[in-house]
Enzyme design. Sequence first.
Site, PDB file in Angstrom:
ATOM      1  N   SER A  21      -9.626 -19.510 -23.232  1.00 24.88           N
ATOM      2  CA  SER A  21      -9.829 -20.952 -23.328  1.00 24.88           C
ATOM      3  C   SER A  21      -8.894 -21.686 -22.362  1.00 24.88           C
ATOM      4  CB  SER A  21      -9.576 -21.427 -24.758  1.00 24.88           C
ATOM      5  OG  SER A  21      -8.266 -21.103 -25.156  1.00 24.88           O
ATOM      6  N   GLU A  57      -1.413 -21.675 -13.164  1.00 23.64           N
ATOM      7  CA  GLU A  57      -1.007 -21.457 -14.549  1.00 23.64           C
ATOM      8  C   GLU A  57       0.479 -21.151 -14.695  1.00 23.64           C
ATOM      9  OE1 GLU A  57      -5.017 -19.962 -16.852  1.00 23.64           O
ATOM     10  OE2 GLU A  57      -3.063 -19.713 -17.786  1.00 23.64           O
ATOM     11  N   ASP A 105      -9.021 -14.013 -15.478  1.00 18.82           N
ATOM     12  CA  ASP A 105      -9.688 -15.084 -16.229  1.00 18.82           C
ATOM     13  C   ASP A 105     -10.227 -16.164 -15.303  1.00 18.82           C
ATOM     14  OD1 ASP A 105      -8.475 -13.525 -18.093  1.00 18.82           O
ATOM     15  OD2 ASP A 105      -6.964 -14.995 -18.665  1.00 18.82           O
ATOM     16  N   GLU A 120      -8.427  -3.410 -19.508  1.00 19.67           N
ATOM     17  CA  GLU A 120      -7.507  -4.324 -20.216  1.00 19.67           C
ATOM     18  C   GLU A 120      -6.073  -4.034 -19.826  1.00 19.67           C
ATOM     19  OE1 GLU A 120      -8.231  -7.363 -21.337  1.00 19.67           O
ATOM     20  OE2 GLU A 120      -9.658  -6.402 -22.692  1.00 19.67           O
ATOM     21  N   HIS A 121      -5.340  -5.101 -19.575  1.00 14.24           N
ATOM     22  CA  HIS A 121      -3.937  -4.996 -19.128  1.00 14.24           C
ATOM     23  C   HIS A 121      -3.848  -4.228 -17.812  1.00 14.24           C
ATOM     24  CE1 HIS A 121      -1.777  -6.904 -22.445  1.00 14.24           C
ATOM     25  NE2 HIS A 121      -2.731  -6.432 -23.225  1.00 14.24           N
TER      26      HIS A 121
HETATM   27  P1  NG1 Z   1      -6.029 -13.330 -22.662  1.00  8.08           P
HETATM   28  O1  NG1 Z   1      -5.256 -12.758 -23.779  1.00  8.08           O
HETATM   29  O2  NG1 Z   1      -7.488 -13.226 -22.881  1.00  8.08           O
HETATM   30  O3  NG1 Z   1      -5.628 -14.727 -22.304  1.00  8.08           O
HETATM   31  C1  NG1 Z   1      -4.452 -12.046 -20.907  1.00  8.08           C
HETATM   32  C2  NG1 Z   1      -4.233 -12.438 -19.442  1.00  8.08           C
HETATM   33  C3  NG1 Z   1      -5.211 -11.680 -18.526  1.00  8.08           C
HETATM   34  C4  NG1 Z   1      -5.123 -10.181 -18.770  1.00  8.08           C
HETATM   35  C5  NG1 Z   1      -5.309  -9.906 -20.280  1.00  8.08           C
HETATM   36  C6  NG1 Z   1      -5.137  -8.442 -20.630  1.00  8.08           C
HETATM   37  C7  NG1 Z   1      -3.445 -14.764 -19.235  1.00  8.08           C
HETATM   38  C8  NG1 Z   1      -3.832 -16.187 -19.004  1.00  8.08           C
HETATM   39  N1  NG1 Z   1      -4.453 -13.865 -19.259  1.00  8.08           N
HETATM   40  O4  NG1 Z   1      -5.726 -12.460 -21.313  1.00  8.08           O
HETATM   41  O5  NG1 Z   1      -4.903 -11.974 -17.166  1.00  8.08           O
HETATM   42  O6  NG1 Z   1      -3.912  -9.648 -18.298  1.00  8.08           O
HETATM   43  O7  NG1 Z   1      -4.360 -10.649 -21.059  1.00  8.08           O
HETATM   44  O8  NG1 Z   1      -6.083  -7.668 -19.966  1.00  8.08           O
HETATM   45  O9  NG1 Z   1      -2.286 -14.435 -19.373  1.00  8.08           O
END
Ligand code: NG1
Length: 420
Positions: A140, A173, A184, A45-46
């Site tokens: 999403s 994006e 994602d 994560e991150h």
């Molecule tokens: P989420 O919060 O699931 O949209 C975001 C980033 C990912 C990744 C995660 C942390 C976007 C669209 N997605 O995910 O690329 O960095 O945070 O692991 O910003």
Amino acid sequence: MIHHAASAGSDDRNQAGLVKTFEAHFDGLPTHRSRAPGRVNLIGEHTDYNHLPVLPMALQRSVRIVLRPRDDDLVRVVNVDPEFEPVEFRIDDDIPPATAGHWGNYVRAPAQHLARRFGVARGFDGVLDSDVPVASGLSSSAALVCAVGLALERISELGVDAQTLADEMAEAERYVGTRGGGMDQAISMTALEGHASRIDFAPLRLQPIPVPPEWRFVVADSLKRAEKSGAARTAYNQRTVECREALDGVGAELVRRGVLESAPVGYPELRDGVGWDEALSAGEGVLDDVLLKRFRHEVTEARRVEEAQAALLRGSAETFGALMDASHESLRSDYEVSSPDLDLLVSMARDAGALGARLTGAGFGGCIVALSDTAHADGVIEELARRYYDGRGVSGRLEDRLFVARPSAGASFDLLGAQP
Ligand code: NG1
């Protein structure tokens, strides 16, 4: 007792309803269907925006669009959810955006990007629905961008492969003013049913790994939205800046110590150049408290992904669960992206017998993911339903907030009637 929705998902939804809505809005019938799933990140994560590995899997929940290509550059999309107003625009190199946070910007994003990159100019009429919970860390938005992007790519017969399109959609994006790390779109476009994927970045590389059939990943939503347009985005962007500063500090220190001739350009180069132990020791010598915490999360999380991949390959659920626990602790104390609700859900899942649990996605709200097995998953779900959700006023169906994630296939585009 709740009826949990291990099987609830896109495939169970009523396609006839989508077609009917199409007929009501546009003359005649749709001809194709484009579908892209949300995802749950199991660990890592991150790390994606630092080009360090991640280990997500695609969900059985997806964005679906029934559509009919047009002979001009118009795109018209109706969302079956009346909360989201219809979207209409012409494909162009410069598509004027709707107000910030408007869902239609995620439809415009791939259109503008593909127009710039490949000269795409053919639009479609479509009706869309989604059962990926919004702003919950389940991607999403990437599912929407990928479903639209795949439709536009196929309509124009560009012949772009799924992995390349994933990279393009991560770029696309930027239109909405943000740039995630690319995880994602990569998993949404390329996932294999029954598999998670280890993903490396720059260049994008994917390694599908089978998920043992008896493993159960329970997803539970804290019911606090993690809006990408709000404070969570500011905190997310701040973390990316801190990671860069930490890398620069560590790089300079390693050069000063004579370990490296020049500072590494990125985290993978740092890892490959000196190894994590040396990097961490340099960080401890030179970084302030906050930057050291961020840096330590990156290093330890990157290591955990390697160990989790090995645990998944040998089917060791206990080890995988322990790594999830350690990941959550690091996200909570070093990366500071958890919340009291996420911490509570994680500890309740463990109390209920999960082998490990952690927040998933960017944090600051959204979901947790907990690992269980076939024998205990129902118990975990029932405990969470009783202890966390009772009395919290869940709007809509609980099984949209609390469900078993099935490792599912990535995006697809088919002729209507041709898919199973
Ligand atoms: P989420 O919060 O699931 O949209 C975001 C980033 C990912 C990744 C995660 C942390 C976007 C669209 N997605 O995910 O690329 O960095 O945070 O692991 O910003």
